[in-house]
Design a protein around this motif. Structure first.
Motif, PDB file in Angstrom:
ATOM      1  N   LEU A  82      55.040  59.594 -57.309  1.00 52.77           N
ATOM      2  CA  LEU A  82      55.058  60.422 -56.115  1.00 52.77           C
ATOM      3  C   LEU A  82      55.780  59.729 -54.972  1.00 52.77           C
ATOM      4  N   LEU A  83      55.578  58.423 -54.825  1.00 46.69           N
ATOM      5  CA  LEU A  83      56.243  57.689 -53.759  1.00 46.69           C
ATOM      6  C   LEU A  83      57.759  57.664 -53.959  1.00 46.69           C
ATOM      7  N   ALA A 105      52.161  61.825 -51.686  1.00 47.63           N
ATOM      8  CA  ALA A 105      52.255  60.394 -51.944  1.00 47.63           C
ATOM      9  C   ALA A 105      51.275  59.615 -51.076  1.00 47.63           C
ATOM     10  N   THR A 162      50.995  57.150 -58.666  1.00 46.27           N
ATOM     11  CA  THR A 162      51.287  57.032 -57.241  1.00 46.27           C
ATOM     12  C   THR A 162      52.725  56.607 -57.018  1.00 46.27           C
TER      13      THR A 162
END
Length: 877
Positions: free
Chosen positions: A509-510, A759, A506
């Motif tokens: 993606l963020l 995200a 995560t």
């Protein structure tokens, strides 16, 4: 071979040997009985044995038949048993889904969305990068680059004297084209279209032929016969698909070849589904002069490296002394077409893969908790005689049911998305889908692969909980079940690993979404240096057959600008060449008088503009003056941007100084400076300089018009006004300048938007997984927490227990995510604007946001832990 496999093989061999022994004993018994009967009838033992064997026939054949029949029936029995077990497991799996619909629906939806996203992204990657271009044997088509790379080679030699026909010994076919623009006159409707002059190998190498009419003949290439092949779109738009268009003569003015015959005869129409790597295909004319090939087809049995070696062996000796680093290069035509979009596609493919793993890990975490809660049920089955293998198969079948349902749902969703997203994808990537938008829809192979991948993801993440739940010590399980106690059966390490992996992916993606978002913010806040609102831009060709010299071009532009300025709704108009937002413009070396040489000066982009240009775009003047109509016959002048003035004369006033542009021998006097303007989005921005159109009139210009009404509705008005000036003038690519500027950043916005959606979805799954894991831990330790509260533990101490479970997991995920994020940012490096791939602010901000979100997820189980009265908790246990 493992000990378990050795044991299984030994058991199987012993079983087969025992079965064979029983069969041999059976045959021997019957032979002995018959032999005894014959002995009693008076035969000697020897003759009795021979007679018994004769009556029995071929014993070995009968023995082989019985053994094979026995094994066949055993296989049928095992297969029937396996089918029965599978049917029962499927029914049990469906029944379990009905008993827990929330878990089943949530799992299917999470996996289906993740699979749909991954399949959609892969479908786009497949259409652009994997599926061959829509040409026969497209893998043998190569692009020819005059240099060691796509970048401009500063010391590149002149190729004017090269004999390109010698390349026929290297390639099966070569394609040369000279991109051009044509103004179609007549019918009271002049129209500008994109076209090209093409060599004889064009249709052969690409495997295309006209759908109506014929192609070019050999003598039409050598004699320069005025013939043309038009596109299906032009045939429909201008001729209404008239079947008699073949043989029709039209008037067309060439941009680059004004001396060519203005009247041409249409001999063919290309198919509607014809796809070209270049958009200059509305009008194709035969190229009669040899020219450097743009692409070529490799002959069978020749590699690209060998063809490149032979190419340079022919070309380099013709050039004499050249820079040793210079050579011609061959690259795959598909790689050349997609090299600008490949970084985006690879980044999206990696992000979708991460999202698929996050979705699988989320479902696996939920299954671990659910399997732990079913420990009593599993141990009851084991106690009643179910084998470990049967328990594992049952639990694994439940995972397969969920995974297959999610895979089918996800693929159907992806099919719908890709079927409708063709035009949007091509617009955002700014590259047509090879073969047309219809080829974006995934075929059976892609859909089948997606179903298989989704099923494997679901099964892969379902196997761990199944094996863990089936290998629990049975001691005490039934006693716990009788008391209603459910103890944790799933591995705490597995749960923590899954959650930490979700947090790490995560964060990747963020970080990607954060960097792209910052790029969009930087792109939006970067000053344009001009005002694009209420401005309409268009392209215009002044046919040299009508505007043959500089004076005629100046007069024609002056008449056109005066007509446009007098048109209702128009405030002012100007011309510029080239248009700043038409693409990357090659800069020229600028030499200041008395400073440096013609090769070591700074580079700048030169624009040829009319005096009204700065007013139309509202470019602020800094010092000096702008152009005047009287500059036409006066001293050569130039206006420079502030950045160029600072580089050329850092400690002096630039007004009155002189400079020279590129190989031009004319020294131009600086009469003013203006603010810097931004070109297309790129990592580096070149300074600008401006030359008056009156001193350097060009045939191909862009017209910029500031209007008082809606720019989107002014196109037809402006086209009619220009056509009134001369029937050979036609505006092309008419659109608001603000739309051109907005489209310039569309690729960045699309990538940022997709990554933000990815995200957000991943963040939700990670938070849900963290909350579910900690809530499960609190439920398992409820009695312990109740005892601690009963003996005086404070809420802070209870909170410390829950934090001790969650904080290390989040910290490990953040650390791993920070390290892995550098891999993703390397893919995004070429798409960033105004921010570095390792921007510390983005990394720190994302880590802080993810940590705060995780604390929110941890806070809810903490409240549950401290909010239950001890008496109630102890009574429940």
């Amino acid at each position: 071979m493992s000990a378990d496999r050795k044991y299984r093989r030994l058991v199987r061999l012993r079983f087969l040997k025992a079965s064979d022994r029983e069969l041999s004993d059976e045959f021997r018994f019957h032979l002995d009985m018959r032999t005894a009967e014959l002995v009693r009838s008076g035969l000697s033992p020897h003759h009795a044995r021979a007679e018994a064997l004769r009556q029995f026939g071929d014993v070995d054949d009968a023995w082989d038949y019985c053994r094979s029949e026995d094994r066949r029936r055993m296989r049928e029995y095992r297969f029937t048993t396996w089918l029965g077990n599978l049917r029962r497991d499927l029914l049990l799996g469906l029944r379990a889904m009905r008993r827990h619909p929330a878990f089943a629906v949530t799992s299917v939806v999470v996996l289906a969305v993740a699979i749909a996203i991954a399949t959609s992204v892969y479908g786009v990657v497949h259409a652009y990068v994997i599926r061959p271009l829509p040409y026969p044997d497209a893998g043998r088509l190569v692009h020819v680059i005059a240099g060691p790379s796509r970048e401009l080679f500063r010391n590149a030699p002149s190729l004017a004297s090269v004999n390109w026909t010698a390349l026929d010994s290297v390639f099966a076919a070569t394609v040369a084209w000279d991109l051009d623009g044509f103004t179609l006159a007549g019918d009271d409707r002049p129209e500008y279209v994109d076209g090209a002059w093409v060599s004889p190998g064009y249709f052969t190498a690409l495997g295309m032929r006209p759908a109506v009419g014929r192609g070019f003949t050999g003598d039409e290439y050598t004699t320069g016969t005025p013939v043309a092949i038009i596109s299906d779109a032009l045939w429909a738009r201008r001729f209404g698909r008239d079947p008699g268009v073949v043989g029709r003569s039209i008037r067309a003015h060439s941009t680059d070849r004004p001396a060519e015959n203005q009247r041409m005869t249409i001999v063919g129409v290309m198919p509607a589904d014809a796809w070209h790597v270049s958009r200059f295909t509305d009008v194709l004319r035969p190229l009669s002069t040899p020219r450097i090939p743009s692409l070529a087809r490799l002959p069978d049995g020749i590699t690209m490296a060998e063809a490149e070696r032979r190419l340079n062996a022919i070309i380099l000796p013709q050039l004499g002394a050249v820079d040793p680093a210079w050579h011609m290069t061959l690259v795959s035509l598909q790689d050349e077409y997609t090299y600008q979009v490949r970084p985006i596609l690879h980044a999206l493919l990696g992000a979708s893969a991460f999202l698929l793993l996050i979705g699988g890990a989320s479902v696996a975490g939920a299954q671990v908790a659910r399997m732990s809660a079913r420990r009593a049920e599993i141990q009851v089955r084991v106690a009643l005689g179910a084998s470990r293998h049967r328990v594992i198969m049952q639990l694994l079948t439940e995972s397969v049911v969920l995974a297959v349902a999610a895979a089918i749902s996800g693929v159907l969703l992806a099919h719908l998305v890709l079927g409708a997203a063709g035009p949007f994808v091509a617009e955002q990537l700014r590259a047509d889908v090879p073969g047309g938008a219809q080829r974006l829809a995934p075929g059976g192979a892609v859909l089948g692969l997606a179903v298989l991948l989704g099923a494997l993801i679901g099964v892969g993440f379902g196997m761990l909980p199944a094996f863990l739940s089936a290998h629990i010590p049975s001691a005490g399980a039934l006693r716990s079940a009788a008391k209603g106690i459910v103890r944790g059966a799933g591995s705490p390490t597995l749960r923590r690993t899954l959650i930490a992996g979700q947090v790490a992916l995560t964060m990747m993606l963020l970080v990607g979404a954060g960097l792209m978002t910052r790029s969009i913010i930087a792109l939006g806040s970067a000053p344009l240096g001009f005002n694009a609102e209420s401005v309409v831009k268009a392209n215009l060709l002044l046919p040299l057959g009508r505007f043959s010299d500089a004076a005629a071009r100046r007069a024609g532009v002056d008449r056109m600008l005066a007509t446009l300025a007098a048109t209702p709704g128009v405030h002012s108009a100007a011309v510029v060449s080239p248009h700043p937002y038409r693409g990357t413009i090659a800069p020229s070396v600028v030499t200041a008088e008395g400073r440096g040489s013609a090769t070591d000066g700074p580079q700048a982009v030169m624009y040829v503009v009319s005096p009204e240009y700065f007013g139309v775009l509202q470019i602020p003047g800094i010092t000096g003056r702008t152009f005047r109509p009287g500059d036409a016959d006066g001293t050569p002048v130039v206006i420079v941007s502030e950045a160029l003035a600072r580089r050329l004369w850092p400690d002096a006033d630039p007004i009155g100084r002189r400079l020279r542009v590129g190989a031009d021998t004319v020294w131009r006097s600086v009469i003013g400076t203006v603010r810097e303007t931004r070109e297309v989005v790129s990592a580096t921005q070149q300074p600008d300089l401006y030359v008056p159109y009156a001193q350097l009139p060009r045939a191909f210009v862009s017209v910029v018009t500031r209007v008082r009404s809606d720019p989107a509705s002014m196109g037809p008005v402006l086209q009619r006004a220009v056509a009134q000036v001369d029937d050979v003038l036609a505006l092309a690519d008419v659109e608001p300048l603000a739309a051109v500027v907005d489209r310039d950043g569309s690729r960045h916005r699309a990538l940022a938007g997709v990554l933000v959606v990815f995200a957000a979805f991943a963040l939700g799954l990670a938070v849900l997984g963290l909350y579910s894991s900690l809530a499960y831990v609190v439920a398992q330790r409820r009695q312990e927490i109740a005892i601690r509260v009963a003996i005086g533990a404070s809420p802070r101490g209870i909170a410390r227990i829950v934090l001790g479970e969650g904080i290390p997991v989040v910290a490990a995920g953040l650390l791993a995510g920070t390290i892995l994020s550098f891999a993703l940012t390397r893919l995004l490096a070429t798409q960033l604007y105004g921010v570095t791939p390792t921007d510390p602010l983005t990394f720190v901000a994302i880590a802080a946001v993810l940590a705060l979100t995780a604390l929110v997820a941890i806070a809810v189980p903490i409240r549950q832990a401290v909010g239950v009265p001890p008496a109630i908790a102890l009574r429940a246990d």
